[in-house]
Motif scaffolding. Structure first.
Motif, short mmCIF file in Angstrom:
data_model
loop_
_atom_site.label_atom_id
_atom_site.label_comp_id
_atom_site.label_asym_id
_atom_site.label_seq_id
_atom_site.Cartn_x
_atom_site.Cartn_y
_atom_site.Cartn_z
N ASN A 70 -2.94 5.99 1.63
CA ASN A 70 -2.25 6.10 2.91
C ASN A 70 -0.91 5.40 2.90
OD1 ASN A 70 -4.33 7.57 4.06
ND2 ASN A 70 -5.43 5.72 4.67
N LYS A 71 -0.69 4.51 1.94
CA LYS A 71 0.56 3.77 1.89
C LYS A 71 1.75 4.69 1.61
CE LYS A 71 2.41 -0.50 0.11
NZ LYS A 71 2.16 -1.66 -0.71
N ASN A 117 -4.84 2.68 -2.35
CA ASN A 117 -4.39 2.86 -0.98
C ASN A 117 -3.51 4.10 -0.87
OD1 ASN A 117 -3.75 2.61 1.67
ND2 ASN A 117 -2.70 0.65 1.50
#
Length: 143
Positions: free
Chosen positions: A92-93, A90
């Motif tokens: 985008n975290k 992930n």
């Protein structure tokens, strides 16, 4: 039997030292293990060679036998070139939140405006200097 390659803590209070062990998944963290295959001393500096010690031959054997490393041990094995780690699932975290992105955009826009104003001022100064240089040259022959 499912096995893991993981850390088992040793050392005294506030002085951690870890053994890298192959253990049954049902065994407790510092309890029974099958084989000790390395050591990790977080108290040493990151560039010290003694910080992580691995028995690469035995680790390869256990990986081929189906042992799964924990995340931290997987990092050690990736750094040693024994096992490839996947990219973060992930990405985008790690990005900043909405308000922080707005502030960054405003700051970036202000910097661009300041740079454009500085460039315009520099062009204006250069044009004025060129005009000033051209004007006295025209007046001198007239006298």
């Amino acid at each position: 039997m499912a096995t893991k390659i993981r850390l088992a803590r040793g050392g005294s209070k506030k002085r951690p030292y870890y053994h890298i062990v192959v253990a049954d998944v049902r065994a407790p963290r510092d309890g029974r293990f099958i084989e000790r295959v390395g050591a990790y001393n977080p108290m040493l500096s990151k560039d010290d060679e003694g910080r992580i010690k691995l028995n690469e031959e035995r680790i390869q054997h256990w990986l081929s036998a189906g042992a799964q490393p924990t995340d931290r041990v997987h990092r050690f094995l990736d750094a040693a070139g024994l096992l490839k780690r996947d990219e973060k699932s992930n990405p985008n975290k790690a990005k900043p939140g909405k308000k922080a992105q707005e502030r960054l955009d405003e700051k970036r826009q202000a910097e661009e405006d300041a740079a454009a104003a500085a460039a315009q001022a520099k062009e204006d100064a250069a044009a004025a200097a060129a005009e000033a240089a051209a004007a006295p040259a025209e007046e001198a022959p007239a006298e």
